[in-house]
Design a protein around this motif. Structure first.
Motif, mmCIF file in Angstrom:
data_model
loop_
_atom_site.group_PDB
_atom_site.id
_atom_site.type_symbol
_atom_site.label_atom_id
_atom_site.label_comp_id
_atom_site.label_asym_id
_atom_site.label_seq_id
_atom_site.Cartn_x
_atom_site.Cartn_y
_atom_site.Cartn_z
ATOM 1 N N THR A 69 -8.662 1.800 -0.950
ATOM 2 C CA THR A 69 -8.184 1.741 -2.329
ATOM 3 C C THR A 69 -7.130 2.786 -2.632
ATOM 4 N N ARG A 70 -6.272 2.475 -3.545
ATOM 5 C CA ARG A 70 -5.336 3.386 -4.196
ATOM 6 C C ARG A 70 -5.309 2.976 -5.658
ATOM 7 N N GLY A 112 -1.826 1.450 0.248
ATOM 8 C CA GLY A 112 -0.922 2.540 -0.095
ATOM 9 C C GLY A 112 -0.610 2.507 -1.576
ATOM 10 N N SER A 113 0.297 3.339 -2.007
ATOM 11 C CA SER A 113 0.692 3.335 -3.417
ATOM 12 C C SER A 113 1.687 2.198 -3.639
ATOM 13 N N TRP A 153 2.014 7.445 -0.016
ATOM 14 C CA TRP A 153 2.676 7.165 -1.287
ATOM 15 C C TRP A 153 3.837 6.199 -1.101
ATOM 16 N N GLU A 194 -0.801 11.658 0.054
ATOM 17 C CA GLU A 194 0.465 11.692 -0.653
ATOM 18 C C GLU A 194 1.373 12.779 -0.103
ATOM 19 N N GLY A 270 -9.426 11.717 -1.930
ATOM 20 C CA GLY A 270 -8.505 11.215 -2.937
ATOM 21 C C GLY A 270 -7.666 12.359 -3.470
ATOM 22 N N ASP A 271 -7.142 12.205 -4.653
ATOM 23 C CA ASP A 271 -6.329 13.254 -5.260
ATOM 24 C C ASP A 271 -7.234 14.328 -5.848
ATOM 25 N N GLY A 310 -9.396 6.968 -3.462
ATOM 26 C CA GLY A 310 -7.956 6.856 -3.622
ATOM 27 C C GLY A 310 -7.571 7.270 -5.017
ATOM 28 N N GLY A 311 -6.552 8.120 -5.130
ATOM 29 C CA GLY A 311 -6.213 8.621 -6.452
ATOM 30 C C GLY A 311 -7.365 9.434 -6.998
#
Length: 321
Positions: A69-70, A112-113, A153, A194, A270-271, A310-311
């Motif tokens: 996932t993103r 991906g993004s 990204w 990213e 993730g982020d 993701g994210g």
């Protein structure tokens, strides 16, 4: 993305994956059980007002085995080898059908993004989604020679059958396309973030591509690494003895809990957040909790079979009670 576990770890966690029901979507901290709460795909974390939530397709009912996932989209592989994608943005990303030639022949995949990448059992790479920055401009020379893929990204990555790493597209930071010396000919896996990519090498070693001041993988993991996971600005590595180490930009996401060491069988990043799946099927998370993405539903603990991050969100699948 979900990272395939080495055989030694798969054996440690071996269990029958019972039928899964799609359901239980948590926007922020709200978790709504599925009609059959004992088996579900769970999602929680980032859900701003520009999201238009779309539930996973009915075709995944009782079939989901792995996820990637993103923000804005998710990929899922079912038990029949079919890859399914669903999109959650109302802007910025368009739904694109998974290439027909890939279905039933999926070896690996990554979200991906704004784009997706997958590799077939014939070593051919497919990419679809946003075309800017060369995201889906796959080099013709690698076709038929790819064993695994990753997506960041604005960059796609592929590991070739001669253990070389190939990148295409563009990253936002200068230097993200610079592969470290001594890596080529030894790459067996890669995870794309990213601002950092984590590279798994033969001999249990780890390398990285990044712009962080702390770009050197932990020495404790060298020689025993079996899996890597890259997030926004940090990365994780899993060793054969079930330990997890982190590096990259220092944050709460790099503060691995002592309580999980020696127990982990899968990792995700993730982020600003990290996640680990333990051999007793429990999900442990740490890092940023701004969107309550660390709020793992109590009802799935002890039953989790797969994780993805993701994210600012986390996904998990859980077996029937």
């Amino acid at each position: 993305m979900i990272h395939r576990l080495p055989s030694v770890l798969r054996r440690a966690m071996r269990s029958t994956i019972l039928p899964l029901l799609v359901g239980a979507i948590g926007l922020l901290s709200s978790i709504t059980p599925a009609s059959d709460p004992g088996a579900a795909i769970w999602v929680w974390g980032y859900a701003p007002t520009y999201y238009s939530f779309v539930a996973p397709p009915d075709s995944l009912l009782g079939k989901t085995v792995s996820l990637s996932t993103r923000p804005g989209h998710t990929l899922a592989l079912d038990t029949e080898g079919k890859l399914v994608e669903w999109v959650e943005y109302i802007w910025g990303i368009q739904a694109n059908p998974v290439p027909d030639a890939l279905q039933g022949h999926v070896r690996g995949f990554a979200a991906g993004s704004y784009f997706s990448v997958a590799v077939s059992d014939q070593g051919r790479v497919f990419a679809w989604g946003d075309t800017t920055f060369g995201r889906i401009a796959i080099p013709d020379s690698i076709q038929g020679h790819v064993v695994s893929v990753a997506a960041g990204w604005s960059q796609g990555l592929a590991v070739l059958d001669d253990k070389r790493l190939v990148l295409w597209g563009r990253e936002s930071l200068v230097g993200m396309d610079l592969i470290p010396a001594g890596v080529q000919g030894h790459v067996i896996g890669v995870s794309a973030g990213e601002n950092i990519h984590a590279i798994l090498l033969d001999g249990g070693k780890v390398a990285a591509i990044c712009q962080n001041s702390n770009c050197t993988p932990p020495s404790q993991a060298q020689g025993s690494a079996v899996a890597v996971a890259a997030g926004g600005d940090h990365a994780l590595v899993l060793t054969s003895d079930g330990n997890v180490y982190a590096w990259g930009e220092q944050s709460d996401a790099t503060m691995v809990p002592d309580s999980i060491q020696g127990k982990v069988v899968a990792i995700a990043a993730g982020d600003g957040l990290s996640a680990a799946l333990t051999r007793d099927h429990r999900l442990v998370t740490w890092g940023s909790n701004y969107y309550q993405q660390l709020s793992v539903p109590d009802s799935i603990q002890g039953r989790v079979t797969a994780i993805a991050a993701g994210g600012d969100r986390i996904l998990a699948t859980a077996t029937r009670v």
